[in-house]
Design a protein around this motif. Structure first.
Motif, PDB file in Angstrom:
ATOM      1  N   THR A 161       0.806  -1.298  -0.004  1.00  0.00           N
ATOM      2  CA  THR A 161      -0.027   0.176  -0.037  1.00  0.00           C
ATOM      3  C   THR A 161       0.774   1.207   0.032  1.00  0.00           C
ATOM      4  O   THR A 161       2.024   1.119   0.073  1.00  0.00           O
ATOM      5  N   ALA A 162       0.437   2.565  -0.215  1.00  0.00           N
ATOM      6  CA  ALA A 162       1.025   3.622  -0.072  1.00  0.00           C
ATOM      7  C   ALA A 162       1.936   3.840   1.251  1.00  0.00           C
ATOM      8  O   ALA A 162       3.073   4.250   1.020  1.00  0.00           O
ATOM      9  N   ARG A 163       1.320   3.209   2.154  1.00  0.00           N
ATOM     10  CA  ARG A 163       2.003   3.356   3.662  1.00  0.00           C
ATOM     11  C   ARG A 163       3.250   2.541   3.669  1.00  0.00           C
ATOM     12  O   ARG A 163       4.344   2.905   4.029  1.00  0.00           O
ATOM     13  N   THR A 164       3.046   1.388   2.985  1.00  0.00           N
ATOM     14  CA  THR A 164       4.440   0.459   3.109  1.00  0.00           C
ATOM     15  C   THR A 164       5.232   0.404   1.934  1.00  0.00           C
ATOM     16  O   THR A 164       6.234  -0.424   2.031  1.00  0.00           O
ATOM     17  N   GLU A 165       4.995   1.265   0.883  1.00  0.00           N
ATOM     18  CA  GLU A 165       5.534   1.612  -0.334  1.00  0.00           C
ATOM     19  C   GLU A 165       7.407   1.352  -0.180  1.00  0.00           C
ATOM     20  O   GLU A 165       7.870   0.721  -0.864  1.00  0.00           O
ATOM     21  N   ALA A 166       7.586   2.046   0.777  1.00  0.00           N
ATOM     22  CA  ALA A 166       9.225   2.174   1.196  1.00  0.00           C
ATOM     23  C   ALA A 166       9.749   1.074   1.555  1.00  0.00           C
ATOM     24  O   ALA A 166      11.068   0.891   0.994  1.00  0.00           O
ATOM     25  N   MET A 167       9.186   0.017   2.154  1.00  0.00           N
ATOM     26  CA  MET A 167       9.695  -1.249   2.473  1.00  0.00           C
ATOM     27  C   MET A 167      10.039  -2.129   1.223  1.00  0.00           C
ATOM     28  O   MET A 167      10.741  -2.938   1.310  1.00  0.00           O
ATOM     29  N   TYR A 168       9.200  -1.675   0.022  1.00  0.00           N
ATOM     30  CA  TYR A 168       9.463  -2.549  -0.981  1.00  0.00           C
ATOM     31  C   TYR A 168      10.332  -1.837  -1.996  1.00  0.00           C
ATOM     32  O   TYR A 168      10.602  -2.446  -3.130  1.00  0.00           O
ATOM     33  N   GLY A 169      10.915  -0.778  -1.564  1.00  0.00           N
ATOM     34  CA  GLY A 169      12.011  -0.286  -2.324  1.00  0.00           C
ATOM     35  C   GLY A 169      13.490  -0.623  -2.180  1.00  0.00           C
ATOM     36  O   GLY A 169      13.443  -1.800  -1.374  1.00  0.00           O
ATOM     37  N   PRO A 170      14.323  -0.192  -2.651  1.00  0.00           N
ATOM     38  CA  PRO A 170      15.657  -0.424  -2.432  1.00  0.00           C
ATOM     39  C   PRO A 170      16.506  -0.582  -1.289  1.00  0.00           C
ATOM     40  O   PRO A 170      15.869   0.117  -0.258  1.00  0.00           O
ATOM     41  N   PRO A 171      17.390  -1.511  -0.702  1.00  0.00           N
ATOM     42  CA  PRO A 171      17.872  -1.312   0.657  1.00  0.00           C
ATOM     43  C   PRO A 171      18.596  -0.150   1.203  1.00  0.00           C
ATOM     44  O   PRO A 171      19.001   0.734   0.225  1.00  0.00           O
TER      45      PRO A 171
END
Length: 197
Positions: free
Chosen positions: A60-70
């Motif tokens: 979701t928009a909230r968790t998007e950063a967790m799916y990004g690069p390390p």
DNA sequence: GAATAGATTGTCT
DNA sequence: GACAATCTATTCT
């Protein structure tokens, strides 16, 4: 001068990385000066299958950063008033993150204490996820920030004996709540919830 | 020291 | 409309 951690540090497995974060120094070069402290407590959150992880309910928009690069930052608001700081780990599209739960203030100690309305040296300045964000001046503005290129950084540092325990306040996650995915420095007085050392 | 209630808002059902 | 990866003040012992 302290050594800033490179991208590779964030590319290892989240459990290994969460343990390795203990003793590292989290620093914010903010408008009120540079503040930071030794990380003395972390928790690993490991992907959509981990029912304690926010990504368990999908992307979701909230968790998007967790799916990004390390090596980037995932911030979230909890109980409507406290921010929590997390480090995104592992490959893109794998929502793995490390919650930083407690710091031992070492840089800009006076500034941190003033922000918290406490005396320098008080254990309560940063001994909790919400407290450390308040002390460091971290909030929604830091969502998605790159730890390898920005005002928030992680420095090399040493640690003592590392203990493990189940994660705090994730009872709703069933069997996942029992996994010993919390890491802390044994005997350190700045750890938030006193573990059975 | 331990237990309790209340605060406050973004996110999802 | 419920509830959350929490913190603080208060009220006990």
């Amino acid at each position: 001068m302290p050594l800033k951690l490179a991208r590779e540090f964030y590319q290892q497995d989240v459990l290994r990385c969460a343990r390795a974060c203990v003793g590292k120094v989290l620093v914010h070069r903010g408008p009120a000066g540079t503040v930071g402290g030794r990380i003395v407590e972390t928790e690993a959150y490991r992907g959509e299958e981990d029912l304690a992880c926010h990504a368990a309910r999908g992307r979701t928009a909230r968790t998007e950063a967790m799916y990004g690069p390390p090596g980037h930052v995932y911030m979230f608001l909890l109980y409507g008033m406290h921010w929590a700081f997390n480090i995104v780990v592992g490959p893109r599209d794998h929502p793995h993150a490390i919650l930083i739960r407690a710091l031992e203030p070492t840089v800009g100690v006076a500034v941190m204490a003033r922000r918290r309305g406490l005396s320098p040296g008080d254990r309560r300045v940063a001994n909790g996820p919400g407290k450390l964000c308040a002390a460091l001046g971290l909030d929604r503005r830091h969502y998605g920030a790159d730890l390898c290129a920005g005002p928030v950084e992680l420095w090399e540092g040493a640690h003592g004996r590392v203990g493990r325990s189940p994660r705090i306040n994730v009872d709703y996650a069933g069997a996942w709540a029992a996994r010993p995915w919390r890491f802390f420095e044994r005997g350190n007085p700045y750890v938030s919830v006193p573990p059975r050392d």
